[in-house]
Design a protein around this motif. Structure first.
Motif, PDB file in Angstrom:
ATOM      1  N   GLN A   1       0.889  -1.269  -0.044  1.00  0.00           N
ATOM      2  CA  GLN A   1       0.226  -0.136   0.060  1.00  0.00           C
ATOM      3  C   GLN A   1       0.815   1.401  -0.187  1.00  0.00           C
ATOM      4  O   GLN A   1       0.713   2.195  -0.715  1.00  0.00           O
ATOM      5  CB  GLN A   1      -0.839  -0.041   1.314  1.00  0.00           C
ATOM      6  CG  GLN A   1      -2.060  -1.288   1.149  1.00  0.00           C
ATOM      7  CD  GLN A   1      -3.205  -0.730   0.301  1.00  0.00           C
ATOM      8  OE1 GLN A   1      -3.256   0.536  -0.108  1.00  0.00           O
ATOM      9  NE2 GLN A   1      -3.660  -1.830  -0.284  1.00  0.00           N
TER      10      GLN A   1
ATOM     11  N   ARG B   1      -7.238   6.977   2.690  1.00  0.00           N
ATOM     12  CA  ARG B   1      -8.358   5.956   2.896  1.00  0.00           C
ATOM     13  C   ARG B   1      -9.691   6.591   2.933  1.00  0.00           C
ATOM     14  O   ARG B   1     -10.485   5.772   2.253  1.00  0.00           O
ATOM     15  CB  ARG B   1      -8.434   5.349   4.171  1.00  0.00           C
ATOM     16  CG  ARG B   1      -9.462   4.425   4.826  1.00  0.00           C
ATOM     17  CD  ARG B   1      -9.535   3.085   3.991  1.00  0.00           C
ATOM     18  NE  ARG B   1     -10.752   2.495   4.186  1.00  0.00           N
ATOM     19  CZ  ARG B   1     -11.794   2.590   3.332  1.00  0.00           C
ATOM     20  NH1 ARG B   1     -11.591   3.766   2.660  1.00  0.00           N
ATOM     21  NH2 ARG B   1     -12.786   1.906   3.503  1.00  0.00           N
TER      22      ARG B   1
ATOM     23  N   ARG C   1      -5.999   4.248  -0.664  1.00  0.00           N
ATOM     24  CA  ARG C   1      -5.427   3.068  -0.008  1.00  0.00           C
ATOM     25  C   ARG C   1      -6.021   2.493   0.988  1.00  0.00           C
ATOM     26  O   ARG C   1      -7.108   2.959   1.602  1.00  0.00           O
ATOM     27  CB  ARG C   1      -4.197   3.853   0.573  1.00  0.00           C
ATOM     28  CG  ARG C   1      -3.136   4.625  -0.269  1.00  0.00           C
ATOM     29  CD  ARG C   1      -2.061   3.609  -0.648  1.00  0.00           C
ATOM     30  NE  ARG C   1      -2.604   3.350  -2.256  1.00  0.00           N
ATOM     31  CZ  ARG C   1      -1.974   2.687  -3.187  1.00  0.00           C
ATOM     32  NH1 ARG C   1      -0.916   2.056  -2.798  1.00  0.00           N
ATOM     33  NH2 ARG C   1      -2.634   2.311  -4.473  1.00  0.00           N
ATOM     34  N   PHE C   2      -5.708   1.209   1.442  1.00  0.00           N
ATOM     35  CA  PHE C   2      -6.262   0.411   2.353  1.00  0.00           C
ATOM     36  C   PHE C   2      -7.712   0.386   2.365  1.00  0.00           C
ATOM     37  O   PHE C   2      -8.378   0.480   3.445  1.00  0.00           O
ATOM     38  CB  PHE C   2      -5.939   1.096   3.945  1.00  0.00           C
ATOM     39  CG  PHE C   2      -4.277   1.085   3.994  1.00  0.00           C
ATOM     40  CD1 PHE C   2      -3.717  -0.086   4.211  1.00  0.00           C
ATOM     41  CD2 PHE C   2      -3.765   2.173   4.293  1.00  0.00           C
ATOM     42  CE1 PHE C   2      -2.670  -0.259   4.761  1.00  0.00           C
ATOM     43  CE2 PHE C   2      -2.275   2.053   4.370  1.00  0.00           C
ATOM     44  CZ  PHE C   2      -1.874   0.644   4.740  1.00  0.00           C
ATOM     45  N   ARG C   3      -8.376   0.291   1.150  1.00  0.00           N
ATOM     46  CA  ARG C   3      -9.556   0.022   0.888  1.00  0.00           C
ATOM     47  C   ARG C   3     -10.450  -1.117   1.668  1.00  0.00           C
ATOM     48  O   ARG C   3     -11.612  -1.068   1.727  1.00  0.00           O
ATOM     49  CB  ARG C   3     -10.098  -0.010  -0.761  1.00  0.00           C
ATOM     50  CG  ARG C   3     -10.925   1.301  -1.441  1.00  0.00           C
ATOM     51  CD  ARG C   3     -10.947   0.880  -2.803  1.00  0.00           C
ATOM     52  NE  ARG C   3      -9.754   1.220  -3.499  1.00  0.00           N
ATOM     53  CZ  ARG C   3      -9.426   1.410  -4.682  1.00  0.00           C
ATOM     54  NH1 ARG C   3     -10.450   1.210  -5.593  1.00  0.00           N
ATOM     55  NH2 ARG C   3      -8.296   1.627  -4.983  1.00  0.00           N
TER      56      ARG C   3
ATOM     57  N   GLU D   1      -9.890  -1.776   4.554  1.00  0.00           N
ATOM     58  CA  GLU D   1     -10.131  -1.933   5.970  1.00  0.00           C
ATOM     59  C   GLU D   1     -11.191  -0.667   6.335  1.00  0.00           C
ATOM     60  O   GLU D   1     -11.118   0.482   5.466  1.00  0.00           O
ATOM     61  CB  GLU D   1      -8.767  -1.304   6.452  1.00  0.00           C
ATOM     62  CG  GLU D   1      -8.429  -1.692   8.003  1.00  0.00           C
ATOM     63  CD  GLU D   1      -7.309  -1.203   8.678  1.00  0.00           C
ATOM     64  OE1 GLU D   1      -7.241  -1.330   9.970  1.00  0.00           O
ATOM     65  OE2 GLU D   1      -6.532  -1.093   7.901  1.00  0.00           O
TER      66      GLU D   1
ATOM     67  N   VAL E   1     -12.609   2.807   7.656  1.00  0.00           N
ATOM     68  CA  VAL E   1     -11.983   3.857   8.060  1.00  0.00           C
ATOM     69  C   VAL E   1     -11.621   4.056   9.378  1.00  0.00           C
ATOM     70  O   VAL E   1     -10.600   4.300  10.127  1.00  0.00           O
ATOM     71  CB  VAL E   1     -12.870   5.002   7.638  1.00  0.00           C
ATOM     72  CG1 VAL E   1     -12.333   6.493   7.998  1.00  0.00           C
ATOM     73  CG2 VAL E   1     -13.145   4.945   5.818  1.00  0.00           C
TER      74      VAL E   1
ATOM     75  N   LEU F   1      -8.713   2.078  10.854  1.00  0.00           N
ATOM     76  CA  LEU F   1      -7.548   2.793  10.559  1.00  0.00           C
ATOM     77  C   LEU F   1      -7.253   3.892  11.420  1.00  0.00           C
ATOM     78  O   LEU F   1      -6.353   4.216  12.056  1.00  0.00           O
ATOM     79  CB  LEU F   1      -7.282   3.028   9.007  1.00  0.00           C
ATOM     80  CG  LEU F   1      -5.979   3.359   8.534  1.00  0.00           C
ATOM     81  CD1 LEU F   1      -4.979   2.379   8.433  1.00  0.00           C
ATOM     82  CD2 LEU F   1      -6.163   3.928   7.022  1.00  0.00           C
TER      83      LEU F   1
END
Lengths: 150, 163
Positions: free
Chosen positions: A51, B55, B60-62, B64, B66, B69
């Motif tokens: 990422q 996010r 990024r980090f789709r 997870e 919100v 994170l």
């Protein structure tokens, strides 16, 4: 010429150089902290790396490009300061650290992706990265003291 | 001079004459050392804001939530903000009287107040919401406004030295 002769170019490029710290240093620090097992432990190390990677590259590219611009504004004076030479040596060491990580423990990342404890080699790489980047910031800041902006 | 301006000027004079104002000013190493701490804090604070904003925007980090994170990164955000505020205050104190009249410094303080206010109200509400309560518009607003405000703080901060 160019950079030296305009009023706005130098501050703008320098601001971009400094503010890109948020992208480059910020992402590096969180990758290092993940490798140290301090944060984001529930996420796979390889996932965090994947990422962050494109943005780390982008941040690094902006740092190098703006850095070269700043250097070109007054190459002779830059080269004359010992802090500039120290910064370049540290930069090379930081890059070597990344290359060594990628070729050794980083290559086997799938084996320790979710391990409770990351391998010592990965932690060493993370600590080296943190120390080197902070030292690079220090050396960079020191250049500005020896070589005040025009 | 209005009452507030006088109060601020007096505060600047007091900071400048305080033991920490004197201490940082009189030492060769203290100012640059605190500056390095301030910059490392910038990297960490900016990093957390960028990661959470990415996010929110779905960059990024789709996979997870919100809020997961944001909860994970929150201690780092608060910690680095505190470090930046303390180190920034010490740097300010060492040249407080000079900074009082500096428009870039004033702009920085106003953006900073707005950024902190936004972060601990709307931004906090959005980033800690359950996934089904999030709306694209809310996410974008939170991400873009926080990005603009924090960038304003950074740019005005850079400008201080040039004014």
């Amino acid at each position: 010429m160019g950079l030296r002769e305009t009023i706005w170019a130098e501050p703008l490029v320098e601001s971009l150089h400094v503010l890109t710290l948020t992208l480059f240093l910020g992402f590096s620090v969180f990758l290092d902290l993940r490798l140290l097992g301090v944060t984001m432990q529930r996420k796979r190390a390889s996932e965090v790396l994947a990422q962050f990677n494109p943005w780390l590259f982008a941040g690094f590219a902006i740092m190098i490009i703006t850095g070269v611009f700043l250097f070109c504004g007054d190459p002779v004076s830059f080269y004359a300061t010992s802090f500039f030479k120290i910064k370049m040596i540290l930069l090379v060491l930081a890059c070597i650290n990344v290359l060594v990580f990628n070729r050794t423990v980083g290559r086997r990342i799938a084996d320790w992706d979710l391990a409770a404890k990351t391998p010592t080699a990965a932690k060493v790489a993370a600590v080296l990265s943190l120390v080197l980047w902070i030292a690079i910031i220090g050396a960079g800041r020191a250049i500005a003291y020896v070589l005040p902006p025009p | 001079m209005t009452g507030l301006a006088m109060l601020l000027k007096e505060f600047c004079t007091w900071c400048s004459n305080s033991f920490f104002g004197h201490g940082v000013r009189d030492s060769v190493w203290l100012f640059p050392s605190i500056e390095i701490i301030h910059l490392v804090g910038l990297g960490v604070l900016g990093g957390t804001v960028l990661i959470i904003n990415m996010r929110l925007l779905g960059i990024r980090f789709r996979d997870e939530a919100v809020s997961d994170l944001a909860r994970e990164l929150q201690p780092w955000m608060k910690g680095s903000l505190i470090i930046m505020l303390i180190s920034g205050f010490l740097l300010f104190a060492s040249e407080a009287e000079k900074l009082y009249g500096n428009w870039a410094f004033r702009a920085k303080m106003i953006s900073l107040a707005l950024a902190i206010l936004f972060t601990f109200t709307y931004y906090r509400k959005v980033t800690l919401s359950e996934e089904d309560k999030l709306t694209p518009l809310g996410n974008w607003t939170a991400a873009l406004v926080s990005f603009v405000l924090w960038t304003g703080v950074g740019l005005a901060g850079r400008a201080i030295g040039y004014v």
